[in-house]
Scaffold this motif. Structure first.
Motif, mmCIF file in Angstrom:
data_model
loop_
_atom_site.group_PDB
_atom_site.id
_atom_site.type_symbol
_atom_site.label_atom_id
_atom_site.label_comp_id
_atom_site.label_asym_id
_atom_site.label_seq_id
_atom_site.Cartn_x
_atom_site.Cartn_y
_atom_site.Cartn_z
ATOM 1 N N ALA A 40 0.833 -1.206 0.000
ATOM 2 C CA ALA A 40 0.000 0.000 0.000
ATOM 3 C C ALA A 40 0.867 1.255 0.000
ATOM 4 C CB ALA A 40 -0.936 -0.010 1.207
ATOM 5 N N GLN A 41 1.934 1.247 0.796
ATOM 6 C CA GLN A 41 2.849 2.385 0.818
ATOM 7 C C GLN A 41 3.484 2.597 -0.553
ATOM 8 O OE1 GLN A 41 5.752 2.626 3.987
ATOM 9 N NE2 GLN A 41 4.434 1.477 5.391
ATOM 10 N N HIS A 80 -2.044 6.307 3.392
ATOM 11 C CA HIS A 80 -0.637 6.620 3.168
ATOM 12 C C HIS A 80 -0.488 7.866 2.305
ATOM 13 C CE1 HIS A 80 1.183 3.207 5.158
ATOM 14 N NE2 HIS A 80 0.326 2.382 4.564
ATOM 15 N N ILE A 81 -1.404 8.072 1.362
ATOM 16 C CA ILE A 81 -1.384 9.312 0.574
ATOM 17 C C ILE A 81 -1.587 10.500 1.496
ATOM 18 C CG2 ILE A 81 -2.628 10.657 -1.163
ATOM 19 C CD1 ILE A 81 -3.255 8.043 -2.615
ATOM 20 N N ARG A 82 -2.560 10.371 2.382
ATOM 21 C CA ARG A 82 -2.855 11.459 3.319
ATOM 22 C C ARG A 82 -1.664 11.752 4.221
ATOM 23 N NH1 ARG A 82 -6.948 9.301 5.243
ATOM 24 N NH2 ARG A 82 -8.425 10.181 3.744
ATOM 25 N N ALA A 83 -0.969 10.708 4.640
ATOM 26 C CA ALA A 83 0.182 10.888 5.526
ATOM 27 C C ALA A 83 1.353 11.553 4.813
ATOM 28 C CB ALA A 83 0.622 9.533 6.077
ATOM 29 N N ARG A 84 1.500 11.290 3.524
ATOM 30 C CA ARG A 84 2.618 11.847 2.773
ATOM 31 C C ARG A 84 2.327 13.257 2.244
ATOM 32 N NH1 ARG A 84 6.783 8.548 1.123
ATOM 33 N NH2 ARG A 84 6.629 6.353 1.764
ATOM 34 N N LEU A 85 1.062 13.626 2.185
ATOM 35 C CA LEU A 85 0.694 14.963 1.691
ATOM 36 C C LEU A 85 -0.152 15.693 2.741
ATOM 37 C CD1 LEU A 85 -0.337 13.986 -1.971
ATOM 38 C CD2 LEU A 85 1.840 14.979 -1.227
ATOM 39 N N PRO A 86 0.409 15.902 3.925
ATOM 40 C CA PRO A 86 -0.398 16.481 5.015
ATOM 41 C C PRO A 86 -0.853 17.912 4.770
ATOM 42 C CG PRO A 86 1.922 16.425 5.621
ATOM 43 C CD PRO A 86 1.800 15.660 4.345
ATOM 44 N N SER A 87 -0.077 18.661 3.989
ATOM 45 C CA SER A 87 -0.420 20.072 3.784
ATOM 46 C C SER A 87 -0.638 20.414 2.314
ATOM 47 C CB SER A 87 0.695 20.962 4.353
ATOM 48 O OG SER A 87 1.944 20.654 3.753
ATOM 49 N N ARG A 89 -2.831 20.006 -1.405
ATOM 50 C CA ARG A 89 -4.168 19.765 -1.924
ATOM 51 C C ARG A 89 -4.076 18.707 -3.019
ATOM 52 N NH1 ARG A 89 -7.867 24.275 -4.916
ATOM 53 N NH2 ARG A 89 -9.665 22.946 -5.410
ATOM 54 N N TYR A 90 -4.902 17.685 -2.898
ATOM 55 C CA TYR A 90 -4.841 16.568 -3.836
ATOM 56 C C TYR A 90 -6.215 15.955 -4.005
ATOM 57 C CZ TYR A 90 -5.000 13.700 0.388
ATOM 58 O OH TYR A 90 -5.382 13.134 1.578
ATOM 59 N N LEU A 91 -6.344 15.175 -5.096
ATOM 60 C CA LEU A 91 -7.568 14.427 -5.359
ATOM 61 C C LEU A 91 -7.183 13.209 -6.196
ATOM 62 C CD1 LEU A 91 -10.693 14.415 -5.015
ATOM 63 C CD2 LEU A 91 -10.829 15.562 -7.227
ATOM 64 N N PHE A 92 -7.418 12.007 -5.644
ATOM 65 C CA PHE A 92 -7.016 10.779 -6.307
ATOM 66 C C PHE A 92 -8.189 9.807 -6.418
ATOM 67 C CE2 PHE A 92 -2.919 12.237 -4.575
ATOM 68 C CZ PHE A 92 -2.117 12.148 -5.706
ATOM 69 N N ALA A 93 -8.153 8.997 -7.462
ATOM 70 C CA ALA A 93 -9.134 7.918 -7.651
ATOM 71 C C ALA A 93 -8.373 6.608 -7.811
ATOM 72 C CB ALA A 93 -10.003 8.183 -8.877
ATOM 73 N N ILE A 94 -8.781 5.595 -7.052
ATOM 74 C CA ILE A 94 -8.137 4.291 -7.083
ATOM 75 C C ILE A 94 -9.226 3.234 -7.225
ATOM 76 C CG2 ILE A 94 -6.348 2.878 -6.004
ATOM 77 C CD1 ILE A 94 -6.148 5.176 -3.876
ATOM 78 N N ALA A 95 -8.989 2.258 -8.084
ATOM 79 C CA ALA A 95 -9.994 1.210 -8.283
ATOM 80 C C ALA A 95 -9.325 -0.135 -8.489
ATOM 81 C CB ALA A 95 -10.870 1.536 -9.493
ATOM 82 N N THR A 96 -10.027 -1.191 -8.077
ATOM 83 C CA THR A 96 -9.569 -2.538 -8.360
ATOM 84 C C THR A 96 -10.222 -3.021 -9.645
ATOM 85 O OG1 THR A 96 -11.350 -3.530 -7.038
ATOM 86 C CG2 THR A 96 -9.257 -3.081 -5.925
ATOM 87 N N GLY A 120 -9.550 12.883 -1.199
ATOM 88 C CA GLY A 120 -8.999 14.207 -1.427
ATOM 89 C C GLY A 120 -8.762 14.955 -0.134
ATOM 90 N N SER A 121 -7.982 16.009 -0.222
ATOM 91 C CA SER A 121 -7.689 16.830 0.956
ATOM 92 C C SER A 121 -8.769 17.873 1.211
ATOM 93 C CB SER A 121 -6.338 17.532 0.763
ATOM 94 O OG SER A 121 -6.357 18.307 -0.440
#
Length: 345
Positions: A40-41, A80-87, A89-96, A120-121
């Motif tokens: 995941a990381q 992990h995305i949230r932890a790496r981008l704490p400050s 602004r982002y928006l991601f989409a992930i799907a299986t 997203g943030s």
């Protein structure tokens, strides 16, 4: 097509094997949960690294193959995305993608769903994405959980090139900075620019050149003259007998060799399709559209039917050599009105 990823289960299995083979010295045993955490990381870092930037916001779409529809694993990636981008602004989409459990709906019909997570943030960004995504996956969403900055959904058969492009479009539009509604949005083009770009692809023909090509028995490919004007305009202005009457709203479906609704003559890609409208504007856009289908010899008449008539050319052309006089007459007579919608083709 979206890039394919190894199955999460396969990645975990490989990681465990590699870990056990690295050293013969005693080490702390690693659990399946530890390996999933590591994977995941890695995926979170990859998404951040490959993200695009739109109006200062990082966006990204990622599909990962999974034997299981593991929504919890996708949430782990978002953490992990949230932890790496704490400050940031982002928006991601992930799907299986790939195989997933089969459930039954209220009508007891089998359906297959995969997990989709949008995180997203900024809550406003995520909620805009939710609204836009709902229109992209009509009739395919089985379940939704919306927590403000994270949307978790079950979407049937996700993973196609359409889904990839649709999610990128959703994210891009969701983070756009509001603009003055009286100003053209960035990247938009005026109709003059669209027309100029369309004509840059074409080898346009004057009316005499078109007439000569239509009557040249040595022309290296089949040549067809196509009238795309609406019935009312043809009735008012007249036309060229022997041309194929195919109104603009069904043109691509009639000439795409891959389409079941195509004309019988549209069975090859080297056809010389000469399109005309009344004055030679709409016809340029229509011919450029056929280029997108692979019909690279499609073109139009400079000045349209008005120029043909002004040049004093006959109101009837010789039927194409590939079909008989009777077939040419039958093809040229029907018109496809605006009521001829694609669903009924």
């Amino acid at each position: 097509m979206p890039s394919s990823e190894p199955s999460t289960d396969v990645v975990v299995e490989r990681t465990l094997i590699q870990s056990s083979a690295i050293s013969t010295f005693p080490t702390i045993s690693r659990t399946l949960a530890d390996v999933r955490e590591e994977v995941a990381q890695s995926l979170a870092l990859r998404m951040i690294t490959k993200a695009r930037t739109v109006d200062g916001v990082r966006i990204g779409v990622h599909f990962t193959f999974s034997k299981k529809d593991d929504g919890r694993f996708l949430r782990l990636i978002t953490s992990h995305i949230r932890a790496r981008l704490p400050s940031s602004r982002y928006l991601f989409a992930i799907a299986t993608t790939g195989s997933s459990p089969t459930s039954r709906d209220t009508r007891d019909r089998a359906r297959t769903s995969n997990a989709l997570v949008i995180c997203g943030s900024d809550e406003d960004d995520v909620q805009r994405a939710v609204l836009l995504a709902s229109s992209k996956f009509l009739g395919r969403v089985d379940a939704v959980q919306n927590t403000g900055t994270l949307l978790a959904a079950s979407v049937r058969h996700i993973g196609s090139s359409y889904d990839d492009a649709a999610l990128w479009d959703v994210l891009s539009k969701s983070v756009r900075t509001p603009i003055d509604p009286l100003l053209p949005p960035p990247g938009s083009r005026s109709i003059d620019q669209l027309l100029s770009d369309a004509r840059s692809k074409l080898e346009r023909m004057t009316p005499p050149q078109a007439y000569e090509a239509l009557h040249d028995p040595t022309y290296p490919m089949p040549v067809f003259l196509v009238d795309i004007r609406p019935a009312s305009q043809r009735a008012r202005e007249g036309g060229i007998h022997g041309s194929l009457i195919i109104e603009r709203n069904v043109l691509e479906w009639r000439f795409d060799p891959r389409c079941e609704a195509r004309l019988a003559i549209a069975d090859r890609y080297d056809l010389k399709i000469i399109i005309y409208c009344q004055e030679g504007y709409t016809s340029s856009l229509a011919a450029a559209s056929l280029h997108e289908l692979g019909l690279l010899n499609a073109t139009d008449i400079v000045g349209g039917f008005a120029a043909w008539r002004a040049a004093g050319l006959p109101g009837q052309i010789k039927p194409p050599s590939t079909i008989s006089d009777e077939e040419s007459y039958q093809i040229s007579q029907p018109s496809f009105d605006s009521d001829d919608v694609i669903d009924g083709i």
